[in-house]
Design a protein around this motif. Sequence first.
Motif, PDB file in Angstrom:
ATOM      1  N   PRO A 114      -8.967   9.693   2.583  1.00  0.00           N
ATOM      2  CA  PRO A 114      -8.393   8.635   2.815  1.00  0.00           C
ATOM      3  C   PRO A 114      -9.114   7.539   2.527  1.00  0.00           C
ATOM      4  N   ASN A 115     -10.341   7.469   2.611  1.00  0.00           N
ATOM      5  CA  ASN A 115     -11.145   6.201   2.307  1.00  0.00           C
ATOM      6  C   ASN A 115     -11.350   6.098   0.781  1.00  0.00           C
ATOM      7  N   VAL A 116     -11.044   6.938   0.026  1.00  0.00           N
ATOM      8  CA  VAL A 116     -10.739   6.512  -1.470  1.00  0.00           C
ATOM      9  C   VAL A 116      -9.611   6.417  -1.758  1.00  0.00           C
ATOM     10  N   THR A 117      -8.239   7.107  -1.603  1.00  0.00           N
ATOM     11  CA  THR A 117      -6.948   6.995  -1.822  1.00  0.00           C
ATOM     12  C   THR A 117      -6.182   6.119  -0.753  1.00  0.00           C
TER      13      THR A 117
ATOM     14  N   GLN B 192       0.672  -1.320   0.029  1.00  0.00           N
ATOM     15  CA  GLN B 192       0.042  -0.052   0.064  1.00  0.00           C
ATOM     16  C   GLN B 192       0.754   1.271  -0.221  1.00  0.00           C
ATOM     17  N   SER B 193       1.935   1.097   0.748  1.00  0.00           N
ATOM     18  CA  SER B 193       3.062   2.479   0.857  1.00  0.00           C
ATOM     19  C   SER B 193       3.481   2.563  -0.361  1.00  0.00           C
ATOM     20  N   ILE B 194       4.014   1.555  -1.077  1.00  0.00           N
ATOM     21  CA  ILE B 194       4.478   1.866  -2.526  1.00  0.00           C
ATOM     22  C   ILE B 194       3.773   2.477  -3.515  1.00  0.00           C
ATOM     23  N   LEU B 195       2.172   2.131  -3.512  1.00  0.00           N
ATOM     24  CA  LEU B 195       1.370   2.533  -4.420  1.00  0.00           C
ATOM     25  C   LEU B 195       1.152   4.010  -4.018  1.00  0.00           C
ATOM     26  N   GLN B 196       0.932   4.209  -2.909  1.00  0.00           N
ATOM     27  CA  GLN B 196       0.694   5.680  -2.403  1.00  0.00           C
ATOM     28  C   GLN B 196       1.908   6.694  -2.745  1.00  0.00           C
ATOM     29  N   TYR B 197       3.134   6.404  -2.685  1.00  0.00           N
ATOM     30  CA  TYR B 197       4.239   6.947  -2.985  1.00  0.00           C
ATOM     31  C   TYR B 197       4.312   7.107  -4.459  1.00  0.00           C
TER      32      TYR B 197
ATOM     33  N   ILE C 164      -4.480   7.207   1.458  1.00  0.00           N
ATOM     34  CA  ILE C 164      -3.702   8.430   1.950  1.00  0.00           C
ATOM     35  C   ILE C 164      -3.877   9.086   3.022  1.00  0.00           C
ATOM     36  N   PRO C 165      -3.316   8.712   4.405  1.00  0.00           N
ATOM     37  CA  PRO C 165      -3.688   9.169   5.422  1.00  0.00           C
ATOM     38  C   PRO C 165      -3.741  10.938   5.478  1.00  0.00           C
ATOM     39  N   VAL C 166      -4.480  11.396   6.122  1.00  0.00           N
ATOM     40  CA  VAL C 166      -4.678  12.924   6.164  1.00  0.00           C
ATOM     41  C   VAL C 166      -3.299  13.693   6.516  1.00  0.00           C
ATOM     42  N   SER C 167      -2.739  12.877   7.439  1.00  0.00           N
ATOM     43  CA  SER C 167      -1.468  13.581   8.310  1.00  0.00           C
ATOM     44  C   SER C 167      -0.282  13.592   7.013  1.00  0.00           C
ATOM     45  N   LEU C 168      -0.216  12.478   6.154  1.00  0.00           N
ATOM     46  CA  LEU C 168       0.680  12.291   5.090  1.00  0.00           C
ATOM     47  C   LEU C 168       0.573  13.425   4.025  1.00  0.00           C
ATOM     48  N   ALA C 169      -0.740  13.417   3.873  1.00  0.00           N
ATOM     49  CA  ALA C 169      -1.240  14.409   2.585  1.00  0.00           C
ATOM     50  C   ALA C 169      -1.014  15.772   3.106  1.00  0.00           C
ATOM     51  N   ARG C 170      -1.254  16.316   4.187  1.00  0.00           N
ATOM     52  CA  ARG C 170      -0.867  17.599   4.827  1.00  0.00           C
ATOM     53  C   ARG C 170       0.629  17.888   4.957  1.00  0.00           C
TER      54      ARG C 170
ATOM     55  N   ASN D 183      -3.701  18.408  -5.243  1.00  0.00           N
ATOM     56  CA  ASN D 183      -5.136  18.738  -4.915  1.00  0.00           C
ATOM     57  C   ASN D 183      -6.342  18.063  -4.855  1.00  0.00           C
ATOM     58  N   ASP D 184      -6.538  17.756  -6.203  1.00  0.00           N
ATOM     59  CA  ASP D 184      -7.528  16.840  -6.597  1.00  0.00           C
ATOM     60  C   ASP D 184      -7.387  15.390  -5.965  1.00  0.00           C
ATOM     61  N   LEU D 185      -6.263  14.835  -5.842  1.00  0.00           N
ATOM     62  CA  LEU D 185      -6.188  13.662  -5.305  1.00  0.00           C
ATOM     63  C   LEU D 185      -6.372  13.455  -3.699  1.00  0.00           C
ATOM     64  N   PHE D 186      -5.806  14.581  -2.845  1.00  0.00           N
ATOM     65  CA  PHE D 186      -5.845  14.718  -1.587  1.00  0.00           C
ATOM     66  C   PHE D 186      -7.418  15.162  -1.093  1.00  0.00           C
ATOM     67  N   SER D 187      -8.217  15.680  -1.961  1.00  0.00           N
ATOM     68  CA  SER D 187      -9.424  16.115  -1.781  1.00  0.00           C
ATOM     69  C   SER D 187     -10.224  14.864  -1.748  1.00  0.00           C
TER      70      SER D 187
END
Length: 792
Positions: free
Chosen positions: A454-457, A406-411, A459-465, A447-451
């Motif tokens: 986390p339920n969709v992507t 999951q981490s490598i896909l998010q990265y 990606i944790p909110v803290s990492l996005a920020r 911006n579009d990705l983070f919006s």
Amino acid sequence: MSQLVIKYRDKDSQKNSWGCMASGCSFLRQGNAQLEQALKHAMTCKILQANHVELWQQAIQESGDNSLGARLQKDIPDEDIQIEVEPPTKRLRAQNTLNMADLRETGKRVKEEARQLFQDKVDHVIMCLICIRGLVPHVIESPEWKELMGLLSDSYHPTSATIFADKHIPREAVYVREMQIKALRMINNLTLTFDGNTTRKPQSVGELKVERSLYTVHATTPSRETYFLDAHEASDERHTTQWVTDKLLKVLRSIGEGNWGATCSDSTNVTKAGRRELVSIVSTMLDFCDVVHHLHNTIGDINKLPKLKFLMSMLKGIIKYFSKSTYSTTMLRKERNLAGDDEPVKALEKIGKTRFGTYWTAANALDPCLPHIRNLVVAKSIKFKNTKIQGMFMNWASGKYGEFEQSILQYITIVAPIIHSLWSLEAAHANASDVFIFWLAIIATLNDLFSKGPNVTGIPVSLAREVTAIINKRYCEFFTNEVYFVAFALDPRYSKSEFLKKPTVNMTTIVIPALSQRTGQRTPLPYPHAYTRVKDFLKEQLQKDLANYVTNPDSALPASIFKVLSAAEIASGLRHQIEAFWCDEWPFNQQVKEGNPLAWWESLQNHPHARVLAHLAIKLFSVLVNSMPDERTNSTITWFNSPIRGNQNAQTLIDMIQIGQWYGKHDNKDYVPSKYRPVVKFRNIEESVLCTVQTGHADNESESTPGIDGMPDSDDEDGGDDGLLESGIDERQPAQAAAFEIHPEIDIDSKALKDMVSTHPLSAVSIDSSSVLSSQAPTTVTDDSEDADWNY
């Protein structure tokens, strides 16, 4: 030569030696002085250049005039050689036979001159083989080489490697530098780029052995022809801002201050300060931070986030294992082939030190291989020495494998728009407008990705920020002046309505002038705040150009606007031409051919109703916004300075690269310069070019040999054992930001922005390369005042 050297003789050993005549120079050699060696030292002696300028210039002149290239330029081609034999003197009555001595001597002289010309031509070709194709000099000392030369021609006497190193190459480099300067003095809007590098041969500094450092300096023309002007070696000097500025000014002024349009480099403390000092001295130059390095450093900041520590450690360990195990790589390839993957098997990528975005390319190549590696580990076909990596693949229930996957896909997803922009902006024809657009595209995509949450992507909110904070910080560091925004605004390929926010109802409306001199009506200008930013920047730049012309009138070309217009006409012309362009009026409604904004503006440079604005726009689209010429030269230095040739000194490398570039490109009738290639959407990059920038496997960039997995066995990879490599991770609590901070006029939700870095079309929006705006009858702007009015 007697003026350049001082001869010594040891009374005890009766041995001769010689040294440089410049007081304070420690150069000393045993034996008798040779002209070639004396000139070679004199050309690079800083003390001689500083204290004995005329003598140093004579040495330069002597070397350049007697180089192979200069001699061949003067000599008559073989087919045109005519033997001029003086007629024999009239035979006297008492003389019974003709005196043939004069005829024989003349014949010998002509024959020797022809042989020497042939010798020079062959030596010149061999020198090009050394400097262009990398022929190792000691090869020409081998018996096989001499045998080959003997078989080819009895007229050629093999020249030693020492003669090439001490005579031919140094002298030819002087000749090439003279030709470069001569060519560049005829061109305006040059870009000065510079960067640092090191060589293999160490230098003694006190009792220490340190690498020799080089600062390379290049000039790039508006047509993107690159000239390697010089490289400054100073391993024993502090590289201060003043040191860098002095070296750059020396190179810049050898061509002429008026020829330069901009300077660009990466942003270390010294190079950034050096750029700023340079543009403060030469006020007409623009200051650019190398966007490629800046984006690379942005990715580096993301890589150091504590939340990615586990990913980076495991990624490095896995890639390192396969790079050192041919058996494991072969098993992985077989496993992927047996699995029947639809896509062709891709090679894994090493994590190197010299390639941009190397962690992302490694992660992207590894991701599709993870299930196959897991199968091999479970089947005990391969085994990692690192217990943590081995346990991750073996123990599915632990959750570590799922976390890593999951981490490598998010990265990959987060960094993709940044790396796509980086690869696009490596292009030689990238301009300031492209830089602005791609930076905005990165932010719009993230911006579009983070919006989506986390339920969709995932990606944790803290990492996005944390990523948002890094982007904001790097964005603020990069856009320290208005040049990028102004270039975007003046780019005829883009419609302002697709990228700028529409003004709100209660926003202040700018009406300039109160009564339009073009239409006779009150017409508010669209996007007033953006207009004001563009207008103010262009006024400032034009005033600098005008002041420079007043001080140095000879620096302007005959067709320059400063030669044909008064200051009042220039100021008034800019005012009305900006308005006409901003409102898409004539004559700024021409087609944009082949997506080339520079050619579009050049077509208007002599138009009486566009030439003032065109003068400024041409500079913006002529200059280079990355320091890739220095990166390419540094790759050539690494290639030339391989372990088998690691004893070369820095000046020899400089000379060889300058000669190779000149005869390989600039003075080569068979060389075909690359056509204009506009910076385009990422998905439109040629597949071959994309493969090169993704893998870093370009021709002549390294001497590494691909292994069975396609990973070159180079020294790019970090050394060390198989333990997890966690250096570089920032353990401090990283900053966070809830929203992206960009120029307030930009519409961050624009589909046109996200489309630039997408791998597939997102909308019908595209670069406008053929549209023609509504035509309008020409209007005449008159200005009866004698003084320039800049208050608008």
